[in-house]
Design a protein around this motif. Sequence first.
Motif, PDB file in Angstrom:
ATOM      1  N   SER A  82     -41.465 -26.949  81.138  1.00 27.30           N
ATOM      2  CA  SER A  82     -41.256 -25.690  80.451  1.00 27.30           C
ATOM      3  C   SER A  82     -39.904 -25.708  79.740  1.00 27.30           C
ATOM      4  O   SER A  82     -39.097 -26.618  79.900  1.00 27.30           O
ATOM      5  N   PHE A  83     -39.670 -24.673  78.973  1.00 31.07           N
ATOM      6  CA  PHE A  83     -38.464 -24.588  78.164  1.00 31.07           C
ATOM      7  C   PHE A  83     -37.219 -24.494  79.044  1.00 31.07           C
ATOM      8  O   PHE A  83     -36.168 -25.046  78.709  1.00 31.07           O
ATOM      9  N   PHE A  84     -37.338 -23.800  80.182  1.00 33.19           N
ATOM     10  CA  PHE A  84     -36.202 -23.664  81.095  1.00 33.19           C
ATOM     11  C   PHE A  84     -35.725 -25.033  81.577  1.00 33.19           C
ATOM     12  O   PHE A  84     -34.530 -25.323  81.550  1.00 33.19           O
ATOM     13  N   TRP A  85     -36.635 -25.865  82.036  1.00 34.69           N
ATOM     14  CA  TRP A  85     -36.251 -27.178  82.562  1.00 34.69           C
ATOM     15  C   TRP A  85     -35.741 -28.102  81.468  1.00 34.69           C
ATOM     16  O   TRP A  85     -34.887 -28.955  81.719  1.00 34.69           O
ATOM     17  N   PHE A  86     -36.243 -27.936  80.259  1.00 33.00           N
ATOM     18  CA  PHE A  86     -35.702 -28.702  79.138  1.00 33.00           C
ATOM     19  C   PHE A  86     -34.235 -28.365  78.928  1.00 33.00           C
ATOM     20  O   PHE A  86     -33.397 -29.250  78.747  1.00 33.00           O
ATOM     21  N   ARG A  87     -33.902 -27.080  78.969  1.00 31.99           N
ATOM     22  CA  ARG A  87     -32.513 -26.661  78.811  1.00 31.99           C
ATOM     23  C   ARG A  87     -31.645 -27.165  79.963  1.00 31.99           C
ATOM     24  O   ARG A  87     -30.495 -27.539  79.761  1.00 31.99           O
ATOM     25  N   VAL A  88     -32.186 -27.165  81.182  1.00 32.56           N
ATOM     26  CA  VAL A  88     -31.441 -27.659  82.337  1.00 32.56           C
ATOM     27  C   VAL A  88     -31.119 -29.139  82.162  1.00 32.56           C
ATOM     28  O   VAL A  88     -29.979 -29.578  82.363  1.00 32.56           O
ATOM     29  N   VAL A  89     -32.118 -29.915  81.793  1.00 31.02           N
ATOM     30  CA  VAL A  89     -31.919 -31.358  81.622  1.00 31.02           C
ATOM     31  C   VAL A  89     -30.973 -31.638  80.455  1.00 31.02           C
ATOM     32  O   VAL A  89     -30.088 -32.499  80.556  1.00 31.02           O
ATOM     33  N   LEU A  90     -31.128 -30.909  79.351  1.00 27.38           N
ATOM     34  CA  LEU A  90     -30.248 -31.099  78.198  1.00 27.38           C
ATOM     35  C   LEU A  90     -28.808 -30.747  78.559  1.00 27.38           C
ATOM     36  O   LEU A  90     -27.874 -31.491  78.215  1.00 27.38           O
ATOM     37  N   SER A  91     -28.602 -29.651  79.260  1.00 19.79           N
ATOM     38  CA  SER A  91     -27.253 -29.258  79.670  1.00 19.79           C
ATOM     39  C   SER A  91     -26.638 -30.296  80.607  1.00 19.79           C
ATOM     40  O   SER A  91     -25.458 -30.627  80.489  1.00 19.79           O
ATOM     41  N   ALA A  92     -27.422 -30.791  81.546  1.00 22.64           N
ATOM     42  CA  ALA A  92     -26.920 -31.813  82.471  1.00 22.64           C
ATOM     43  C   ALA A  92     -26.567 -33.095  81.723  1.00 22.64           C
ATOM     44  O   ALA A  92     -25.557 -33.741  82.028  1.00 22.64           O
ATOM     45  N   ALA A  93     -27.381 -33.466  80.739  1.00 24.16           N
ATOM     46  CA  ALA A  93     -27.110 -34.672  79.963  1.00 24.16           C
ATOM     47  C   ALA A  93     -25.824 -34.518  79.149  1.00 24.16           C
ATOM     48  O   ALA A  93     -24.998 -35.439  79.110  1.00 24.16           O
ATOM     49  N   VAL A  94     -25.647 -33.377  78.512  1.00 23.25           N
ATOM     50  CA  VAL A  94     -24.430 -33.137  77.730  1.00 23.25           C
ATOM     51  C   VAL A  94     -23.212 -33.121  78.645  1.00 23.25           C
ATOM     52  O   VAL A  94     -22.156 -33.680  78.317  1.00 23.25           O
ATOM     53  N   LEU A  95     -23.326 -32.502  79.818  1.00 28.62           N
ATOM     54  CA  LEU A  95     -22.227 -32.466  80.772  1.00 28.62           C
ATOM     55  C   LEU A  95     -21.850 -33.868  81.242  1.00 28.62           C
ATOM     56  O   LEU A  95     -20.671 -34.229  81.282  1.00 28.62           O
ATOM     57  N   CYS A  96     -22.851 -34.679  81.586  1.00 31.42           N
ATOM     58  CA  CYS A  96     -22.582 -36.051  82.028  1.00 31.42           C
ATOM     59  C   CYS A  96     -21.943 -36.888  80.923  1.00 31.42           C
ATOM     60  O   CYS A  96     -21.011 -37.655  81.176  1.00 31.42           O
ATOM     61  N   PHE A  97     -22.431 -36.731  79.701  1.00 33.20           N
ATOM     62  CA  PHE A  97     -21.861 -37.479  78.581  1.00 33.20           C
ATOM     63  C   PHE A  97     -20.410 -37.082  78.340  1.00 33.20           C
ATOM     64  O   PHE A  97     -19.537 -37.949  78.181  1.00 33.20           O
ATOM     65  N   SER A  98     -20.133 -35.775  78.335  1.00 32.37           N
ATOM     66  CA  SER A  98     -18.761 -35.333  78.083  1.00 32.37           C
ATOM     67  C   SER A  98     -17.831 -35.753  79.214  1.00 32.37           C
ATOM     68  O   SER A  98     -16.676 -36.124  78.969  1.00 32.37           O
ATOM     69  N   LEU A  99     -18.307 -35.721  80.455  1.00 32.21           N
ATOM     70  CA  LEU A  99     -17.492 -36.177  81.579  1.00 32.21           C
ATOM     71  C   LEU A  99     -17.220 -37.678  81.469  1.00 32.21           C
ATOM     72  O   LEU A  99     -16.099 -38.133  81.721  1.00 32.21           O
TER      73      LEU A  99
END
Length: 88
Positions: free
Chosen positions: A1-18
């Motif tokens: 669903s759209f919610f989990w897509f946003r969760v995964v995208l946010s986690a990916a962006v957070l990991c990349f920036s870290l």
Amino acid sequence: SFFWFRVVLSAAVLCFSLAVTLEGLFTGNTTMWDGVPNAVAVILFFLLMSVVGLLEGMQIAFFAVAKLKKSERGRAPFALKTCELLFR
């Protein structure tokens, strides 16, 4: 669903920036003062990020307490002193 897509995208962006931030800190590609070891810069980074997180949490709590009546704010002395400072 759209919610989990946003969760995964946010986690990916957070990991990349870290990862980018830690890479820069460990290789010394920062504006940290000369003579400060890279490990100290990493520790300072996490220390300051923790302080920012605590301040953000306090801000959220203060806005939540602002909606309470004075009688509902509790009886703990430290909490009452904090509310006295906030709501002058």
